[in-house]
Design a protein around this motif. Structure first.
Motif, PDB file in Angstrom:
ATOM      1  N   ILE A 176       0.840  -1.192   0.000  1.00  0.00           N
ATOM      2  CA  ILE A 176       0.000   0.000   0.000  1.00  0.00           C
ATOM      3  C   ILE A 176       0.878   1.245   0.000  1.00  0.00           C
ATOM      4  CG2 ILE A 176      -1.627   1.371   1.358  1.00  0.00           C
ATOM      5  CD1 ILE A 176      -2.793  -1.271   2.395  1.00  0.00           C
TER       6      ILE A 176
ATOM      7  N   LYS B  65       1.180   4.115  -3.026  1.00  0.00           N
ATOM      8  CA  LYS B  65       0.902   5.533  -2.808  1.00  0.00           C
ATOM      9  C   LYS B  65       2.066   6.409  -3.257  1.00  0.00           C
ATOM     10  CE  LYS B  65      -2.199   5.154   1.184  1.00  0.00           C
ATOM     11  NZ  LYS B  65      -2.267   5.106   2.653  1.00  0.00           N
TER      12      LYS B  65
ATOM     13  N   GLY C  85      -1.089   3.727  -7.228  1.00  0.00           N
ATOM     14  CA  GLY C  85      -2.210   3.316  -6.393  1.00  0.00           C
ATOM     15  C   GLY C  85      -3.517   3.974  -6.781  1.00  0.00           C
ATOM     16  N   SER C  86      -3.465   4.917  -7.728  1.00  0.00           N
ATOM     17  CA  SER C  86      -4.696   5.537  -8.192  1.00  0.00           C
ATOM     18  C   SER C  86      -5.267   4.820  -9.407  1.00  0.00           C
ATOM     19  CB  SER C  86      -4.456   7.009  -8.540  1.00  0.00           C
ATOM     20  OG  SER C  86      -3.614   7.125  -9.679  1.00  0.00           O
TER      21      SER C  86
ATOM     22  N   HIS D  50      -7.794  -2.657  -7.040  1.00  0.00           N
ATOM     23  CA  HIS D  50      -8.513  -3.920  -6.910  1.00  0.00           C
ATOM     24  C   HIS D  50      -7.600  -5.047  -6.469  1.00  0.00           C
ATOM     25  CE1 HIS D  50     -12.414  -2.799  -9.243  1.00  0.00           C
ATOM     26  NE2 HIS D  50     -12.062  -1.892  -8.369  1.00  0.00           N
TER      27      HIS D  50
ATOM     28  N   ALA E 252      -7.247  -4.506  -2.843  1.00  0.00           N
ATOM     29  CA  ALA E 252      -8.497  -4.876  -2.160  1.00  0.00           C
ATOM     30  C   ALA E 252      -8.553  -6.383  -1.959  1.00  0.00           C
ATOM     31  CB  ALA E 252      -9.701  -4.397  -2.968  1.00  0.00           C
TER      32      ALA E 252
ATOM     33  N   ILE F 134      -8.501  -8.759   1.530  1.00  0.00           N
ATOM     34  CA  ILE F 134      -9.454  -9.809   1.893  1.00  0.00           C
ATOM     35  C   ILE F 134      -8.687 -11.045   2.352  1.00  0.00           C
ATOM     36  CG2 ILE F 134     -11.233 -11.382   1.015  1.00  0.00           C
ATOM     37  CD1 ILE F 134     -12.128  -9.123  -0.859  1.00  0.00           C
TER      38      ILE F 134
ATOM     39  N   VAL G 240      -8.744 -13.283  11.374  1.00  0.00           N
ATOM     40  CA  VAL G 240      -9.814 -13.666  12.296  1.00  0.00           C
ATOM     41  C   VAL G 240      -9.902 -15.192  12.402  1.00  0.00           C
ATOM     42  CG1 VAL G 240     -11.620 -13.364  10.525  1.00  0.00           C
ATOM     43  CG2 VAL G 240     -12.228 -13.325  12.930  1.00  0.00           C
TER      44      VAL G 240
ATOM     45  N   LEU H   3     -15.064 -13.876   8.985  1.00  0.00           N
ATOM     46  CA  LEU H   3     -15.016 -12.450   8.626  1.00  0.00           C
ATOM     47  C   LEU H   3     -16.343 -11.792   8.973  1.00  0.00           C
ATOM     48  CD1 LEU H   3     -13.574 -11.586   5.101  1.00  0.00           C
ATOM     49  CD2 LEU H   3     -12.984 -10.544   7.283  1.00  0.00           C
TER      50      LEU H   3
ATOM     51  N   LYS I 168     -15.285  -1.035   5.024  1.00  0.00           N
ATOM     52  CA  LYS I 168     -14.283  -1.915   4.424  1.00  0.00           C
ATOM     53  C   LYS I 168     -14.648  -3.371   4.634  1.00  0.00           C
ATOM     54  CE  LYS I 168      -9.717  -3.307   5.660  1.00  0.00           C
ATOM     55  NZ  LYS I 168      -8.522  -3.032   6.408  1.00  0.00           N
TER      56      LYS I 168
ATOM     57  N   GLN J  67     -15.524  -6.209   1.898  1.00  0.00           N
ATOM     58  CA  GLN J  67     -14.672  -7.398   1.765  1.00  0.00           C
ATOM     59  C   GLN J  67     -15.516  -8.662   1.760  1.00  0.00           C
ATOM     60  OE1 GLN J  67     -12.146  -6.759   5.187  1.00  0.00           O
ATOM     61  NE2 GLN J  67     -10.372  -6.311   3.913  1.00  0.00           N
TER      62      GLN J  67
ATOM     63  N   VAL K 104     -17.457  -9.136  -1.518  1.00  0.00           N
ATOM     64  CA  VAL K 104     -16.629  -9.631  -2.619  1.00  0.00           C
ATOM     65  C   VAL K 104     -16.333 -11.119  -2.432  1.00  0.00           C
ATOM     66  CG1 VAL K 104     -14.349  -9.470  -3.691  1.00  0.00           C
ATOM     67  CG2 VAL K 104     -15.596  -7.388  -3.114  1.00  0.00           C
ATOM     68  N   HIS K 105     -15.916 -11.454  -1.225  1.00  0.00           N
ATOM     69  CA  HIS K 105     -15.548 -12.839  -0.927  1.00  0.00           C
ATOM     70  C   HIS K 105     -16.760 -13.751  -1.050  1.00  0.00           C
ATOM     71  CE1 HIS K 105     -13.325 -16.145   0.917  1.00  0.00           C
ATOM     72  NE2 HIS K 105     -14.344 -16.325   1.751  1.00  0.00           N
TER      73      HIS K 105
ATOM     74  N   GLU L 132     -16.829  -4.856  -8.186  1.00  0.00           N
ATOM     75  CA  GLU L 132     -15.854  -3.816  -8.568  1.00  0.00           C
ATOM     76  C   GLU L 132     -16.013  -2.579  -7.698  1.00  0.00           C
ATOM     77  OE1 GLU L 132     -17.586  -5.655 -10.757  1.00  0.00           O
ATOM     78  OE2 GLU L 132     -15.828  -6.828 -11.348  1.00  0.00           O
TER      79      GLU L 132
ATOM     80  N   ARG M   6     -14.750  -3.292  -4.300  1.00  0.00           N
ATOM     81  CA  ARG M   6     -13.289  -3.198  -4.220  1.00  0.00           C
ATOM     82  C   ARG M   6     -12.840  -1.742  -4.200  1.00  0.00           C
ATOM     83  NH1 ARG M   6     -13.412  -7.643  -8.014  1.00  0.00           N
ATOM     84  NH2 ARG M   6     -12.729  -9.567  -6.985  1.00  0.00           N
ATOM     85  N   ASN M   7     -13.552  -0.890  -4.937  1.00  0.00           N
ATOM     86  CA  ASN M   7     -13.224   0.539  -4.866  1.00  0.00           C
ATOM     87  C   ASN M   7     -13.397   1.046  -3.445  1.00  0.00           C
ATOM     88  OD1 ASN M   7     -12.717   0.628  -7.596  1.00  0.00           O
ATOM     89  ND2 ASN M   7     -14.621   1.659  -8.146  1.00  0.00           N
TER      90      ASN M   7
ATOM     91  N   ILE N   3     -13.177  -0.712  -0.695  1.00  0.00           N
ATOM     92  CA  ILE N   3     -12.106  -1.257   0.151  1.00  0.00           C
ATOM     93  C   ILE N   3     -10.839  -0.428  -0.028  1.00  0.00           C
ATOM     94  CG2 ILE N   3     -10.596  -3.260   0.550  1.00  0.00           C
ATOM     95  CD1 ILE N   3     -12.922  -5.015  -0.513  1.00  0.00           C
ATOM     96  N   ALA N   4     -10.580  -0.074  -1.278  1.00  0.00           N
ATOM     97  CA  ALA N   4      -9.324   0.617  -1.580  1.00  0.00           C
ATOM     98  C   ALA N   4      -9.336   2.075  -1.151  1.00  0.00           C
ATOM     99  CB  ALA N   4      -9.039   0.526  -3.076  1.00  0.00           C
TER     100      ALA N   4
ATOM    101  N   LEU O  76      -8.303   1.172   2.544  1.00  0.00           N
ATOM    102  CA  LEU O  76      -6.848   1.178   2.478  1.00  0.00           C
ATOM    103  C   LEU O  76      -6.261   2.569   2.241  1.00  0.00           C
ATOM    104  CD1 LEU O  76      -6.397  -2.042   0.318  1.00  0.00           C
ATOM    105  CD2 LEU O  76      -6.603  -1.843   2.788  1.00  0.00           C
ATOM    106  N   GLY O  77      -7.112   3.531   1.952  1.00  0.00           N
ATOM    107  CA  GLY O  77      -6.634   4.902   1.804  1.00  0.00           C
ATOM    108  C   GLY O  77      -5.840   5.180   0.545  1.00  0.00           C
ATOM    109  N   LEU O  78      -6.127   4.465  -0.524  1.00  0.00           N
ATOM    110  CA  LEU O  78      -5.376   4.701  -1.760  1.00  0.00           C
ATOM    111  C   LEU O  78      -5.868   5.957  -2.443  1.00  0.00           C
ATOM    112  CD1 LEU O  78      -5.217   1.010  -2.823  1.00  0.00           C
ATOM    113  CD2 LEU O  78      -3.252   2.453  -2.372  1.00  0.00           C
ATOM    114  N   PRO O  79      -4.994   6.631  -3.177  1.00  0.00           N
ATOM    115  CA  PRO O  79      -5.373   7.929  -3.757  1.00  0.00           C
ATOM    116  C   PRO O  79      -6.335   7.779  -4.927  1.00  0.00           C
ATOM    117  CG  PRO O  79      -3.170   7.312  -4.483  1.00  0.00           C
ATOM    118  CD  PRO O  79      -3.603   6.262  -3.517  1.00  0.00           C
ATOM    119  N   ARG O  80      -7.051   8.879  -5.165  1.00  0.00           N
ATOM    120  CA  ARG O  80      -7.996   8.834  -6.273  1.00  0.00           C
ATOM    121  C   ARG O  80      -7.310   9.008  -7.600  1.00  0.00           C
ATOM    122  NH1 ARG O  80     -13.232   9.607  -6.549  1.00  0.00           N
ATOM    123  NH2 ARG O  80     -14.418   8.756  -4.841  1.00  0.00           N
TER     124      ARG O  80
END
Lengths: 377, 393, 415
Positions: A260, A264, A274-275, A281, A284, A288, A295, B299, B315, B319, B322-323, B376, B379-380, B382-383, B388-392
């Motif tokens: 990650i 970035k 990362g954009s 995906h 992401a 998962i 857990v 989960l 998030k 997750q 998707v799973h 999809e 996942r956006n 989640i990201a 996860l804090g990913l940039p746009r």
């Protein structure tokens, strides 16, 4: 249901993370891959002083009396740091069986030494057939007076070359079923007739060929009951698989974080990679894999600590994380591009350890078969 | 850390199981969660009955305030019920529950009193009017217009993919009251018997006519049916997404039922003198699905726990969605593999196995990675900034 | 439609097979087409050099090139057959990239007569090795972002900057180096290709070791390196057009990966037939049969696509989509095979010599390694197959936009 860590567990992982960040730099990790012993004795002593080596053993033997879940919390941090050394061998493969099935004398002889960091243990189970089933135990242990005499070769024995005591699994009787007639022996690592050498492995961990040439083992060193060792082995396999899953968990989490961060920072085409949606995906999906592993790991460890039968849960996590960790490292490599596949980038340390972890005490197919049995198939 | 359910939760689970034993037909193979299978002719009566019976037990809206017909029970109790229903494949639990949650959070007292109690009693069914031909994943691209007049709003436009609308009394409609894409949506409670509404059922590839297109031609909606603020629909939409926590988990409980049926089938079915259960490939693949389901359930339980702790869940719910969709699809695939030539047979075929459930799930699972938000977009989420804090860009 | 090869083609195939049967050392397990082994280990490099000379003596380097530059003007299918047999045998000494789509082809297509006369004949005689200088620390997938400067001063270009991931550079005599010749122009418009003598003063190299322990790459530092202006290939600032042409020629990589890995599949099948566990050959294990067969199916399908790609190239058809598909398949399938190989070998898969160098097996440490540690090596080395030479993601973009006609992603506003 309460899925939070206790205060003690929070303290344990935080202090372990800080300690290892300081004392287990990647330079040391790499040195240990080449090093003959494979661990730093001064660090081992420090870990003993912190109570790590004695963590799951009762206080009367010098341990901390912690649960398997606590051990898992610690192991995650060790996996995150790629800590080299005979921790799982000593604590899980050697120490826990002695705690569980040893006579009081055996426990007193060995466990305090272990907790003080003065004894290294391991288990010699697999033979050249390289499988974890009963039929593969072919080395014979023959009674001779007050001793048993063992001859033969064990393979992929972790840390045998530095072990003070080795629990050797041998066949003492040929019976109708291969699961009967197996016995566990606590063998002095310096016994005459023992020779070891370290194999060159993908993760640089110290797996050995262990050859025994008429090694004499006193009958008093039998662990548990004669001919009834297989039931013990099944349990040890579970503990080992779970412990390794914990280590793998820590590694997988670190790989996710690293990737990650890289996504970035790395700019191509005038934007951080990362954009790009596909990178998002990929990450992401990696998250998962990582979060579902965590857990499930904690559930199995908690159950084991509570004495709740968890054969299925342990095979679930080991079967799952064996492939999940591999996926995560492979995907991390893809995202890192070329920089990630250089020898001096940290990522390849995790990639190799993911493979070693996958194979340790049962790969995914092995554990799927256990799950199949648990399903009643 | 403690993975156990409390005694109270276990007792309630048993109570639910007993209730289902009595209420369901003895050979009940289960239907998927959600309104889709209720549109089967043979299922609908049971669905209505179950909905009413659940209401009579006070089990609809367990967490709602008592004054609206709820029990003010814990989230765990509600989850215990819903999970059991998904696992047993029980029809009847209506989308209305999610809509009532919106009233509780955004509605004035009058709406709460008007709409929630009938839902709690299992007397009325609801539908959702969100998607349009040009507003799918791009939810805010809604075009259906709601123009404010003196005494009402007038709605013109079209909704699509509205599950169960043909059975519903009300539809919660997301409409445009202002040109601003994100800040111009309002939410209306529409009586589906209103003049100007026409519907067309759409048959899914499963053969079930579960969806509806709903056309609005100058439909007058009283002002008191505006939910929340005018142009405040974005808040309700976001809340609705967040509340969609559970879909993935229910899909996984649903898949667990299918897996168990498949396991049983393999134990009982002999090929060339050997039970399928002894075939190494089948063992390996069934075990893998079992592992994926187990891991998904873990989960999901963690997600529920996080919700009870007031922790953010965007998030985790994405997750598990998707799973869950992926596992259900893989399971459906495996079912076809194991059943071989029997797999595609219709439920009314003389030779069908397992009531044709596996033909059904092979087709219906396709939608799991789309309905209620695609994998999809999940996942956006989640990201993105909630994950996860990913940039746009 | 006819999937057969002609008699002539089969005869040549036999000739090539017999040649390698005779010329390869008897213990030769095969090296990968990326040449990393040959570049990393001196003893293997020697064999590679010898083989390169032998191939040159047969006239098999630059087969399709004009005779006046030392080629044979042979038809393209002959080169394809040569490469297929060579790759399957894992023969060293032949850098396919140099001869097709890479250095030689570009010089022939875009070079001056002087450049052709100077550079092509030694390539055909097997006397030189070539490399390509593209990547930089900030120019990976975004190649157009490259920064290495080449400033024209009188009769020379002066090069300053840094390249990285330069495979083969430490053994190379020359390289086609992509430089920025117009810093003002927008990214890809200011790039030129310059032929650089890698022994030039001012060039330093630093070895980068791959995670498989192959020392196959280099960082290259250019410090005021003088290169005669005659070494400009094509137009000044016109490199991007050449890059596009090069890509359309660049068939070989994916095809080679697939052909190469077939050798490993055959190795695994043989291993399973010979290895017994608890009395039963691995080949009878239902799971292993299924997975090996699945692998064989995927490889066969990919290989057939590779034949189609070759046929399309022979016909002069546009191969961009298919070449990119092959690249993706090559990367992914080689990784899958490595995973399968490790799965089959179980605990033994962990063992093997560093860098998969069978000539340096330790009699103790590597005593128990199977297949010379090939699977362990493959497992580590294939990681870069979906990255090197263009990532899978970039290849998918090319397929989607140039092949399937999907719209390009809108570019972000430049700040």
């Amino acid at each position: 249901m309460d899925l939070s860590f206790s205060e003690e567990q929070e303290m344990l992982w935080k202090s372990a993370r800080d300690f290892l960040a300081n004392k287990c730099p990647k330079t040391m990790v790499r040195e240990m891959e080449e090093d003959e012993k494979g661990y730093v004795p001064e660090l081992w002593k420090e870990m003993a002083d912190l109570g790590w080596i004695g963590l799951p053993f009762p206080e009367k033997y010098g341990g901390g009396g912690f649960s398997f879940l606590d051990l898992v919390v610690l192991l995650e941090e060790m996996g995150r740091a790629c800590l080299p050394g005979p921790f799982i061998s000593t604590v899980v493969l050697g120490g826990l069986p002695i705690l569980e099935w040893g006579t009081e004398e055996q426990k007193q002889n060995i466990l305090p030494q272990v907790c003080e960091g003065k004894a290294i243990l391991t288990l010699a189970l697999t033979e050249p057939s390289a499988r974890y089933d009963a039929a593969s135990i072919q080395i014979k242990a023959t009674p001779e007076g007050d001793n048993y005499v063992i001859s033969g070769t064990k393979l992929f024995v972790h840390d045998a070359h530095i072990a003070d005591s080795i629990i050797v699994v041998a066949r003492t009787a040929e019976k109708a079923s291969p699961e009967e007639g197996i016995t566990l022996f606590i063998v002095d690592g310096k016994s005459p007739g023992i020779s070891t050498f370290v194999l060159r492995t993908i993760a640089g961990d110290k797996q050995c060929e262990l050859t025994m040439d008429k090694v004499k083992v006193p009958k008093a060193n039998i662990l548990g009951k004669v001919d009834q060792g297989w039931g013990m082995i099944k349990k040890i396999v579970e503990w080992a698989a779970l412990a390794k899953s914990a280590e793998m968990m820590g590694g997988a989490q670190q790989v996710l974080e690293m990737t990650i961060d890289y996504a970035k920072e790395r700019v191509q085409f005038d934007r951080p990679i990362g954009s790009f949606q596909i990178i998002q995906h990929y990450l992401a999906d990696m998250s998962i894999d990582v979060d579902s592993s965590r857990v499930s790991l904690h559930k199995a460890a908690w159950m084991l600590g509570e004495g709740i039968p968890c054969t299925k849960e342990i095979s679930v996590i080991k079967g799952w994380i064996s492939e999940a960790y591999r996926r995560v490292t492979a995907q991390a490599h893809q995202i890192h591009g070329a920089i990630g596949f250089t020898k001096d980038h940290d990522l390849e340390l995790y990639f190799r350890r993911a493979k070693a972890g996958e194979l340790f005490f049962g790969d995914a197919d092995f554990h799927r078969e256990i799950v199949a049995q648990q399903l009643g198939l | 850390m403690d993975f156990r359910f409390t005694e109270e939760e276990e007792a309630f689970r048993k109570e639910v199981q007993d209730f289902l034993r009595k209420s369901l037909p003895p050979d009940w193979l289960g239907v998927d969660p959600g309104p889709e299978e209720e549109s089967r002719e043979e299922v609908y009566p049971l669905a209505l009955e179950m909905w009413r019976n659940l209401g009579a037990k006070g089990w609809i809206g367990l967490t709602w305030p008592k004054e609206y017909g709820g029990q003010e029970a814990s989230l765990w109790k509600e989850m215990t019920l819903l999970q059991e229903l998904a696992y047993r494949g029980v029809p009847g639990m209506d989308l209305a529950i999610a809509q009532a949650d919106l009233f509780l959070n955004f509605g004035p007292e009058e709406q709460k009193r008007r709409f929630i109690p009938p839902i709690a009693r299992g007397e009325v069914k609801w539908a959702i009017g969100m998607s349009e031909p040009n507003a799918g994943s791009d939810t805010f691209a809604v075009q259906l217009r709601a123009v404010e007049e003196e005494d009402c709003f007038v709605l013109n436009g079209q909704k699509i993919w509205s599950s169960g609308a043909h059975h519903a009394k009300y539809q919660v409609v997301y409409a445009r009251t202002d040109p601003d894409k994100h800040l111009g949506l309002s939410v209306f409670i529409v009586d589906l018997e209103s003049p100007g509404i026409t519907m067309r059922q759409i048959t899914q590839m499963t053969g079930i006519p579960a969806f509806c297109e709903v056309f609005f031609d100058n439909v007058r909606v009283p002002k008191e049916n505006l939910l929340g603020e005018k142009n405040g629909g974005w808040q309700i939409l976001l809340h609705a997404f967040g509340a969609e926590r559970t879909y993935g988990l229910f899909i996984i409980y649903n898949a667990k039922r299918y897996l168990e049926q498949l396991v049983q089938y393999c134990r009982e079915t002999y090929v060339n003198g050997q039970p399928l259960a002894k075939d190494p490939l089948i063992r390996n693949r069934l075990a893998q699905i079992a592992i994926e389901i187990e891991v998904g359930l873990n989960l999901g339980h963690e997600l529920n726990w996080m919700a009870t702790q007031g922790m953010p869940t965007v998030k985790a719910s994405s997750q598990i969605k998707v799973h869950g969709a992926a596992v259900a699809q893989r399971m459906a695939n495996l079912g076809q593999q194991i059943l071989g030539l029997y797999g595609p047979l219709n439920e009314d075929s003389k030779w069908v196995k397992l009531g044709g459930r596996f033909r059904h799930t092979y087709l219906s699972a396709v939608a799991f990675s789309m309905a209620g938000g695609t994998s999809e977009t999940s996942r956006n989420h989640i990201a993105g900034r909630f994950g996860l804090g990913l940039p746009r860009k | 439609m006819d999937f057969r090869f002609t008699d002539e083609e089969e005869a040549f195939r036999k000739e090539v097979r017999d040649f390698f049967e005779k010329e390869l050392p008897p213990d030769w397990p095969g090296v990968d087409p990326d040449m990393y082994h040959e570049d990393s280990f001196e003893e293997i490099h020697q064999v590679s050099q010898e083989m390169q000379r032998k191939l040159a003596a047969k006239g098999w380097l630059g087969l399709t090139w004009p005779k006046k530059y030392g080629g044979q003007e042979a038809p393209l299918w002959k080169q394809m057959i040569l490469e297929e047999v060579l790759t399957y045998r894992g023969a060293p000494g032949y850098d396919a990239y140099s001869f097709l789509g890479g250095c030689g082809d570009l010089i022939l297509e875009f070079g001056t007569e002087e450049q052709r006369q100077k550079f092509i004949p030694p390539m055909c005689r097997g006397e030189v090795k070539w490399a390509t200088g593209m990547s930089e620390p900030n120019a990976g997938s975004d190649l157009a972002n490259l920064q290495l400067r080449a400033d024209l001063q009188g009769d020379y270009f002066i090069l300053n900057g840094q390249k990285t991931w330069q495979s083969a550079a430490h053994h190379a005599d020359y390289g086609l180096v992509y430089c920025r010749t117009d810093p003002e122009a927008r990214k890809h418009r200011g790039i030129s290709i310059i032929i650089v003598d890698y022994k030039s003063p001012g060039i330093t190299m630093s070895r980068i070791v791959h995670m498989s322990e192959l020392g196959a790459f280099n960082e290259m530092f250019y410090d005021n390196v003088k290169v005669p202006k005659e070494n400009l290939l094509g137009e000044l600032n016109g490199a991007w057009g050449l890059v596009m042409a090069a890509l359309s020629h660049e068939r070989t990589y994916g095809v080679q990966l697939i052909v190469n890995i077939k050798r490993d599949l055959d190795l695994l099948v043989q291993y399973c037939k010979e290895t017994r566990v608890n009395g039963q050959p691995l080949a009878k294990n239902a799971l292993i049969r299924n997975e090996l067969a699945d692998m064989a199916i995927q490889l066969e399908v990919a290989r057939t696509l590779g034949y189609k790609l070759n046929w399309m190239a022979l016909k002069g058809l546009n191969v961009i989509t298919t070449a990119n598909q092959m690249k993706i398949l090559g990367g992914i399938l080689t990784q899958k095979l490595a995973i399968l190989g490790m799965q089959i070998l179980g605990l033994y898969g962990q063992l093997g010599p560093a860098g998969g160098n069978w000539r340096q097996m330790d009699e103790k440490k590597d005593k128990w390694a199977k297949l010379g540690g090939r699977m362990k090596h493959l497992y580590l080395s294939t990681v870069c197959n979906t990255i090197a030479g263009g990532t899978t993601e970039v290849a998918r973009n090319a397929i989607a936009t140039m092949g399937l006609g999907l719209p390009r992603e809108p570019r972000p506003e430049k700040k």
